[in-house]
Scaffold this motif. Structure first.
Motif, PDB file in Angstrom:
ATOM      1  N   GLU A   1       0.726  -0.920  -0.190  1.00 34.90           N
ATOM      2  CA  GLU A   1       0.268  -0.036   0.271  1.00 34.90           C
ATOM      3  C   GLU A   1       0.840   1.078  -0.312  1.00 34.90           C
ATOM      4  OE1 GLU A   1      -2.796   0.943   3.023  1.00 34.90           O
ATOM      5  OE2 GLU A   1      -4.279  -0.503   1.852  1.00 34.90           O
ATOM      6  N   GLN A   2       1.877   1.091   0.682  1.00 36.17           N
ATOM      7  CA  GLN A   2       2.722   2.206   0.589  1.00 36.17           C
ATOM      8  C   GLN A   2       3.011   2.632  -0.118  1.00 36.17           C
ATOM      9  OE1 GLN A   2       2.710   4.270   3.605  1.00 36.17           O
ATOM     10  NE2 GLN A   2       4.381   5.891   2.116  1.00 36.17           N
ATOM     11  N   ALA A   3       4.144   0.971  -0.903  1.00 37.83           N
ATOM     12  CA  ALA A   3       4.231   1.635  -2.095  1.00 37.83           C
ATOM     13  C   ALA A   3       3.909   2.349  -3.613  1.00 37.83           C
ATOM     14  CB  ALA A   3       5.025   0.224  -2.735  1.00 37.83           C
ATOM     15  N   ARG A   4       2.369   1.775  -3.313  1.00 34.61           N
ATOM     16  CA  ARG A   4       1.230   2.461  -4.530  1.00 34.61           C
ATOM     17  C   ARG A   4       1.625   3.844  -4.114  1.00 34.61           C
ATOM     18  NH1 ARG A   4      -1.680  -1.415  -7.322  1.00 34.61           N
ATOM     19  NH2 ARG A   4      -2.942  -2.882  -6.170  1.00 34.61           N
ATOM     20  N   ASP A   5       1.503   4.476  -2.977  1.00 34.42           N
ATOM     21  CA  ASP A   5       1.387   5.555  -2.825  1.00 34.42           C
ATOM     22  C   ASP A   5       2.869   6.401  -3.271  1.00 34.42           C
ATOM     23  OD1 ASP A   5      -0.674   5.763  -1.439  1.00 34.42           O
ATOM     24  OD2 ASP A   5       0.021   6.267   0.706  1.00 34.42           O
TER      25      ASP A   5
ATOM     26  N   ASP B   1       1.404   4.469 -10.044  1.00 32.28           N
ATOM     27  CA  ASP B   1       0.845   4.412 -10.390  1.00 32.28           C
ATOM     28  C   ASP B   1       1.081   2.206 -10.764  1.00 32.28           C
ATOM     29  OD1 ASP B   1      -1.701   2.461 -11.441  1.00 32.28           O
ATOM     30  OD2 ASP B   1      -2.501   3.580 -13.061  1.00 32.28           O
ATOM     31  N   LEU B   2       1.373   1.490  -9.986  1.00 35.52           N
ATOM     32  CA  LEU B   2       2.353  -0.120  -9.990  1.00 35.52           C
ATOM     33  C   LEU B   2       1.447  -0.609 -11.288  1.00 35.52           C
ATOM     34  CD1 LEU B   2       2.664  -0.871  -6.358  1.00 35.52           C
ATOM     35  CD2 LEU B   2       4.770  -0.365  -7.764  1.00 35.52           C
ATOM     36  N   ASP B   3      -0.581  -0.480 -11.034  1.00 36.64           N
ATOM     37  CA  ASP B   3      -0.545  -1.433 -12.004  1.00 36.64           C
ATOM     38  C   ASP B   3      -0.228  -0.557 -13.825  1.00 36.64           C
ATOM     39  OD1 ASP B   3      -2.234  -3.347 -10.170  1.00 36.64           O
ATOM     40  OD2 ASP B   3      -3.586  -1.458 -10.161  1.00 36.64           O
ATOM     41  N   ALA B   4      -0.034  -0.053 -13.843  1.00 33.15           N
ATOM     42  CA  ALA B   4       0.589   0.574 -15.148  1.00 33.15           C
ATOM     43  C   ALA B   4       1.378   0.301 -15.544  1.00 33.15           C
ATOM     44  CB  ALA B   4      -0.133   1.822 -15.036  1.00 33.15           C
ATOM     45  N   GLN B   5       2.811   0.316 -14.354  1.00 34.61           N
ATOM     46  CA  GLN B   5       3.640  -0.314 -14.385  1.00 34.61           C
ATOM     47  C   GLN B   5       4.451  -1.514 -15.040  1.00 34.61           C
ATOM     48  OE1 GLN B   5       5.515   1.081 -11.493  1.00 34.61           O
ATOM     49  NE2 GLN B   5       5.520   3.093 -11.338  1.00 34.61           N
TER      50      GLN B   5
ATOM     51  N   PRO C   1      10.621   0.353 -10.944  1.00 30.74           N
ATOM     52  CA  PRO C   1      10.661   0.946  -9.440  1.00 30.74           C
ATOM     53  C   PRO C   1       9.909   0.617  -8.133  1.00 30.74           C
ATOM     54  CG  PRO C   1       8.939   1.662 -11.554  1.00 30.74           C
ATOM     55  CD  PRO C   1      10.062   0.131 -11.902  1.00 30.74           C
ATOM     56  N   LEU C   2       9.472  -0.660  -8.437  1.00 37.40           N
ATOM     57  CA  LEU C   2       8.817  -1.154  -7.468  1.00 37.40           C
ATOM     58  C   LEU C   2      10.723  -2.095  -6.582  1.00 37.40           C
ATOM     59  CD1 LEU C   2       6.988  -2.080  -5.244  1.00 37.40           C
ATOM     60  CD2 LEU C   2       6.507  -4.137  -6.658  1.00 37.40           C
ATOM     61  N   LYS C   3      10.887  -2.931  -7.254  1.00 36.57           N
ATOM     62  CA  LYS C   3      12.518  -3.387  -7.294  1.00 36.57           C
ATOM     63  C   LYS C   3      13.022  -2.375  -6.212  1.00 36.57           C
ATOM     64  CE  LYS C   3      16.857  -5.477  -7.579  1.00 36.57           C
ATOM     65  NZ  LYS C   3      17.522  -4.675  -8.552  1.00 36.57           N
TER      66      LYS C   3
ATOM     67  N   LYS D   1      14.360   0.988   1.168  1.00 36.56           N
ATOM     68  CA  LYS D   1      13.538   0.961   2.541  1.00 36.56           C
ATOM     69  C   LYS D   1      13.715   0.079   2.832  1.00 36.56           C
ATOM     70  CE  LYS D   1      11.092   4.857   0.808  1.00 36.56           C
ATOM     71  NZ  LYS D   1      11.570   6.046   1.663  1.00 36.56           N
ATOM     72  N   ILE D   2      13.404  -1.694   2.872  1.00 37.95           N
ATOM     73  CA  ILE D   2      13.923  -2.478   2.704  1.00 37.95           C
ATOM     74  C   ILE D   2      14.958  -3.742   3.443  1.00 37.95           C
ATOM     75  CG2 ILE D   2      12.867  -4.488   3.845  1.00 37.95           C
ATOM     76  CD1 ILE D   2      10.766  -2.365   3.704  1.00 37.95           C
ATOM     77  N   HIS D   3      15.757  -3.481   2.057  1.00 37.13           N
ATOM     78  CA  HIS D   3      16.828  -4.534   1.896  1.00 37.13           C
ATOM     79  C   HIS D   3      18.270  -3.672   2.723  1.00 37.13           C
ATOM     80  CE1 HIS D   3      14.958  -5.738  -1.612  1.00 37.13           C
ATOM     81  NE2 HIS D   3      13.576  -6.337  -0.849  1.00 37.13           N
ATOM     82  N   LYS D   4      18.834  -2.458   1.709  1.00 41.89           N
ATOM     83  CA  LYS D   4      19.864  -1.609   2.756  1.00 41.89           C
ATOM     84  C   LYS D   4      19.460  -1.566   3.676  1.00 41.89           C
ATOM     85  CE  LYS D   4      22.235  -0.467  -1.470  1.00 41.89           C
ATOM     86  NZ  LYS D   4      21.449  -2.572  -2.174  1.00 41.89           N
ATOM     87  N   PRO D   5      18.803  -0.936   4.730  1.00 38.35           N
ATOM     88  CA  PRO D   5      19.399  -0.862   5.955  1.00 38.35           C
ATOM     89  C   PRO D   5      19.201  -2.186   7.153  1.00 38.35           C
ATOM     90  CG  PRO D   5      17.085   0.333   4.793  1.00 38.35           C
ATOM     91  CD  PRO D   5      17.206  -0.852   4.056  1.00 38.35           C
TER      92      PRO D   5
END
Ligand code: CO
Length: 505
Positions: free
Chosen positions: A435-439, A443-447, A455-457, A463-467
């Motif tokens: 949900e946060q990624a959508r914000d 437009d993830l669906d269009a992508q 973009p999602l990766k 946000k998740i992997h590098k920290p």
């Protein structure tokens, strides 16, 4: 300060070496599952036992405790989110855990769970719970001793949960899960009542294995798994194993007459693999270069498997390619019918075969029973009866035998009490992060429909992997989404998606 810095550097050099030593076991474990001949099993178990002993010995050495103590009192760790502070915080946690457990308890657990896994495999194939009962009783007894020795959290179950999901508590999970359960039971009921069903014949036609492997590899690569730094092989039970920077192994299994199995299995493991490939290689071997928890790891696999792979937008891009790859099976099929078939919702007995909606009910049942087993509210002898009763209540069907009921999963036989909730946590985290990624990402669906997954990766990398382990799981979710963990995003996702598929609500 000078001394603390020296101690810190020595500590990091040592733990990096221990991690490298431990990663050799991953190579051997992967080989055991993929290419090792049957005759190699005995020598392999000796190799793995030797490595496990060496890493345990080096990590529990009092020198590690001395270095930790020296750094803990210093300015080096005064900023709690600095690389040094995070590494020291998490190394302390692991060091205490490993050193608090008496050696004879560790050895007895290793012995009883090795025997227990064998006994479980036989009991399951004979569907004979009584044969497994004495083993489970012994294992539970040892796990209670383990929880007491660890002394973490409010209840013994908290201490076990903490191993897989550091910092998580039974109280918090109980709140989130019970809200989830009520909504899920209602949604499953509405889906059944709708009377709508996909044509499952579509995904059960002949899908040649070599073509499936080619297609799965293409998809994994396009969503961002780097095959210059990884491989995909075949095993009985799919998994992902990160050997270290530059080498992450995925496995899957193929059923020529059930298309979803290999593809979504590959996407699931690729999601784990993308996480491992996204870790900061400079911090390899230290908490800052390591994944957060099983729950966060599972959130990555579930996101790529379900939120991406089972979405209509994804198939807008990939369905024409699937039709070209599998012309006999899919040439005359519409995308809508195919999309419905890969999202079939049905009450079923086996957890690992469950769909996105019913899956978490399988976990909630196990979560409740594990707690009762640990706190003495449930005797092992009563497990089959209670399992079947609860199953009937949640799913409206009763397992025909224990192989399809309380004997189906290996976890309890290897002592993995407290492991199951991380699967549902993974689904909850995935929904909230998505949900946060959508914000954040647009437009993830269009992508997805345009075949763009970078973009999602990249967002997940950032946000998740590098920290690494900068934050514990619940804090990470709070930092990234601005909200504590809630069941609401997952329910919103399921109601929107399956409401439209099944024409309800
Ligand atoms: Co997984």
């Amino acid at each position: 300060m000078g001394d603390a810095k020296q101690a810190y550097d020595a500590l990091i050099t040592e733990v990096k070496q221990i991690a490298t030593l431990g990663s050799c076991a991953n190579v051997l474990g992967w080989d055991e599952q993929t290419y090792m001949p049957k005759g190699g099993v005995k020598h392999r178990s000796e190799q793995l036992a030797l490595l496990a002993g060496l890493t345990h010995e080096r990590f529990t050495c009092t020198q590690i405790g001395d270095w930790l103590a020296e750094v803990e009192g210093s300015d080096l760790v005064s900023d709690r989110l600095s690389v040094e502070a995070v590494n020291v915080r998490e190394l302390r946690q692991s060091y205490d855990r490993e050193t608090k457990l008496p050696k004879d308890l560790v050895q007895e657990l290793a012995r009883m769970t090795t025997i227990g896994q064998q006994a479980w495999a036989e009991a399951r194939s004979d569907s004979d719970f009584a044969a497994f009962q004495p083993h489970l009783e012994k294992i539970l007894d040892l796990k209670k001793k383990e929880a007491a020795a660890l002394g973490v959290g409010k209840t013994p179950y908290d201490a076990l949960l903490d191993e897989y999901e550091p910092g998580e508590t039974t109280d918090n999970l109980t709140n989130v899960f019970s809200a989830l359960r009520n909504e899920l039971v209602e949604l499953v009921g509405a889906i059944v009542d709708s009377g709508n069903k996909p044509n499952m014949d579509i995904v059960k036609r002949l899908y040649p294995k070599d073509k499936q492997a080619e297609f799965g590899q293409m998809v994994a690569s396009q969503i961002g798994f780097d095959f210059d730094c990884g491989r995909l092989d075949e095993t009985a039970h799919p998994f992902c194993s990160g050997f270290g920077p530059g080498d992450t192994r995925l496995t899957t299994r193929y059923d020529e007459h059930y298309f979803p199995q290999a593809l979504f299995g590959t996407m699931h493991e690729a999601g784990h693999g993308i996480y491992d490939q996204g870790l900061n290689a400079d911090y390899y071997g230290t908490p800052m270069g390591n994944s957060v928890s099983l729950g966060i790891h599972e959130s990555q696999s579930r996101m790529w498997e379900n939120f991406v792979g089972r979405s209509n937008a994804f198939w807008t891009h990939f369905f024409p390619k699937a039709q070209t790859t599998f012309p006999d099976a899919l040439g005359q099929v519409s995308q809508d019918d195919f999309y419905f078939a890969v999202n079939n919702v049905e009450a079923s007995f086996i957890r690992v075969e469950a769909d996105e909606v019913t899956y978490n009910l399988h976990i909630l049942l196990r979560f409740e029973m594990e707690q009762a087993l640990m706190n003495g509210g449930l005797n092992v002898a009563d497990v089959p009866g209670v399992w079947n009763e609860t199953f009937e209540k949640y799913f409206g069907i009763t397992p025909p035998d224990d192989a399809h009921g309380c004997l189906q999963d290996i976890h309890w036989s290897f002592g993995g009490i407290g492991y199951f909730p991380t699967y549902t946590l993974g689904n909850l985290y995935a929904a909230q992060l998505f949900e946060q990624a959508r914000d954040d990402v647009g437009d993830l669906d269009a992508q997805f429909a345009a075949g763009e997954f970078l973009p999602l990766k990249s967002w997940l990398n950032e946000k998740i992997h590098k920290p690494g382990q900068k934050y514990r799981a619940s804090e990470l979710v709070d930092v990234v989404t601005g909200k504590p963990l809630s069941h609401a995003p997952l329910i919103r996702h399921l109601k929107t998606k399956f409401g439209s598929l099944y024409g309800i609500g």
